[in-house]
Design an enzyme around this catalytic site. Structure first.
Site, short mmCIF file in Angstrom:
data_model
loop_
_atom_site.label_atom_id
_atom_site.label_comp_id
_atom_site.label_asym_id
_atom_site.label_seq_id
_atom_site.Cartn_x
_atom_site.Cartn_y
_atom_site.Cartn_z
N ASP A 65 0.81 -1.23 0.00
CA ASP A 65 0.00 0.00 0.00
C ASP A 65 0.85 1.28 0.00
OD1 ASP A 65 -2.89 -0.74 0.15
OD2 ASP A 65 -2.19 -1.90 1.87
N GLU B 158 0.26 9.58 1.24
CA GLU B 158 -0.37 10.58 2.11
C GLU B 158 -0.46 10.08 3.55
OE1 GLU B 158 -4.20 13.20 1.79
OE2 GLU B 158 -4.83 11.13 1.97
N ASP B 159 -0.60 8.76 3.71
CA ASP B 159 -0.87 8.24 5.05
C ASP B 159 0.34 8.26 5.98
OD1 ASP B 159 -3.58 7.81 4.60
OD2 ASP B 159 -3.13 5.97 3.49
N ARG C 173 0.82 -1.98 7.28
CA ARG C 173 1.44 -0.72 6.87
C ARG C 173 2.40 -0.18 7.94
NH1 ARG C 173 -2.33 3.30 3.59
NH2 ARG C 173 -0.22 3.94 3.01
N ARG D 241 -7.92 3.61 11.89
CA ARG D 241 -6.47 3.76 11.70
C ARG D 241 -5.84 4.82 12.61
NH1 ARG D 241 -5.30 1.83 6.51
NH2 ARG D 241 -6.76 0.15 6.04
N HIS E 288 -11.10 6.61 5.92
CA HIS E 288 -10.40 7.78 6.44
C HIS E 288 -11.33 9.00 6.39
CE1 HIS E 288 -6.42 5.78 5.10
NE2 HIS E 288 -6.32 5.93 6.40
N CYS F 118 -4.74 10.37 -1.48
CA CYS F 118 -3.87 9.34 -0.89
C CYS F 118 -2.54 9.20 -1.62
CB CYS F 118 -4.54 7.97 -0.94
SG CYS F 118 -6.28 7.99 -0.67
C1 CIR Z 1 -5.33 1.10 2.92
O1 CIR Z 1 -6.34 0.45 3.24
O2 CIR Z 1 -4.55 1.53 3.76
C2 CIR Z 1 -5.05 1.33 1.46
N1 CIR Z 1 -5.49 0.19 0.72
C3 CIR Z 1 -5.75 2.58 0.97
C4 CIR Z 1 -5.23 3.82 1.63
C5 CIR Z 1 -5.95 5.03 1.15
N2 CIR Z 1 -5.37 6.19 1.71
C6 CIR Z 1 -6.05 7.29 2.00
O3 CIR Z 1 -7.27 7.30 1.95
N3 CIR Z 1 -5.37 8.34 2.44
#
Ligand code: CIR
Length: 254
Positions: A61, A66-67, A86, A132, A162, A249
């Site tokens: 991922d 962004e995360d 992650r 998260r 999110h 993201c």
């Molecule tokens: C996740 O579930 O972490 C990834 N498949 C998708 C992350 C999406 N990120 C975001 O909305 N900032």
């Protein structure tokens, strides 16, 4: 104005990414790479300099960069992702950000926070309490913001992955909202554009300088944004949608 963006090339392990939408099928890797290139070109067309990081095959991922950080006007906060697969994805982030920031902080255990839960509205940051991002992580970010003349507040949420899965601030007091966020009291003072249920994926758009980048194939949302007087540009993110990811993201913007 945003001057910079950082993106991370999708890893070939992308197809093993987390998804709550298995009915959409697995992402096509070649197509995802193509869409990622188009996304970079769109950011450049909005006037930002884009730094492209190499893929990290250990983290399926990791293109959802962004995360792993929150970039403010005064400091960058490296996060601590809440998703088990992650955790650790953020480890090289401080090194990358040190090329842009003198001041870098870090969310520490037991705090968890993912950047997708953080929405900047000028100097105020809304922080979604999702699966998260926990209260401890949000409190650490708020403390860091306060130390630098900014502030933040926590937003309870229950349905979305999110905060920005269902909310985007487009500047000029305009807020796009879908689902559970349409009726939240903390957003009443915004000029809210309500996203129709069937286009709720398109609530995740990004305002980058003079343009709003919108996902391709969501004509009602695009029209609503244009009717509000904003210029749009569309980018197809179908392969990232299969992993619950959207436009915000895929980059850090600052
Ligand atoms: C996740 O579930 O972490 C990834 N498949 C998708 C992350 C999406 N990120 C975001 O909305 N900032």
């Amino acid at each position: 104005m945003f001057k910079y963006a950082i993106v991370k090339t999708p890893a070939s392990t992308l197809t093993a990414g987390i998804t709550a939408s298995p009915e959409l099928g697995a992402p096509d890797y070649a197509k995802a790479l193509e869409q990622h290139q188009t996304y970079i070109r769109a950011l450049e067309a909005c006037g930002v300099g884009v730094t492209v990081l190499d893929p990290d095959e250990n983290f399926p991922d990791s293109c959802f960069i962004e995360d792993v950080a929150v970039c403010t006007r005064a400091f960058a906060m490296v996060t601590r992702p809440g998703a088990r697969s992650r955790m650790g994805e953020q480890e090289d982030t401080a090194a990358v950000l040190s090329g842009f920031y003198d001041h870098i902080e870090q969310i520490t255990a037991p705090g968890t926070l993912e950047g997708g839960d953080v929405m900047m509205v000028k100097d105020h940051y809304y922080i979604g309490l999702s699966d998260r991002t926990n209260r401890e992580g949000a409190a650490q970010l708020i403390a860091a913001l306060s130390a630098h003349g900014m502030d933040g507040s926590m937003v309870e949420m229950s349905d979305m992955l999110h905060l920005k899965t269902g909310l985007s601030y487009l500047e000029e007091n305009i807020l796009l909202a879908a689902g559970e966020f349409k009726n939240k009291k903390e957003f009443r003072s915004f000029d809210m554009i309500e996203i129709p249920e069937e286009e709720s994926y398109a609530a995740n758009c990004i305002r980058v300088n003079d343009y709003v980048i919108v996902p391709e194939w969501f004509p009602k949302t695009r029209k609503l944004i244009e009717d509000a007087g904003l210029k749009t540009m569309a980018v197809d993110t179908s392969e990232f949608r299969k992993l619950d990811g959207g436009l915000s993201c895929l980059s850090l913007r600052f």
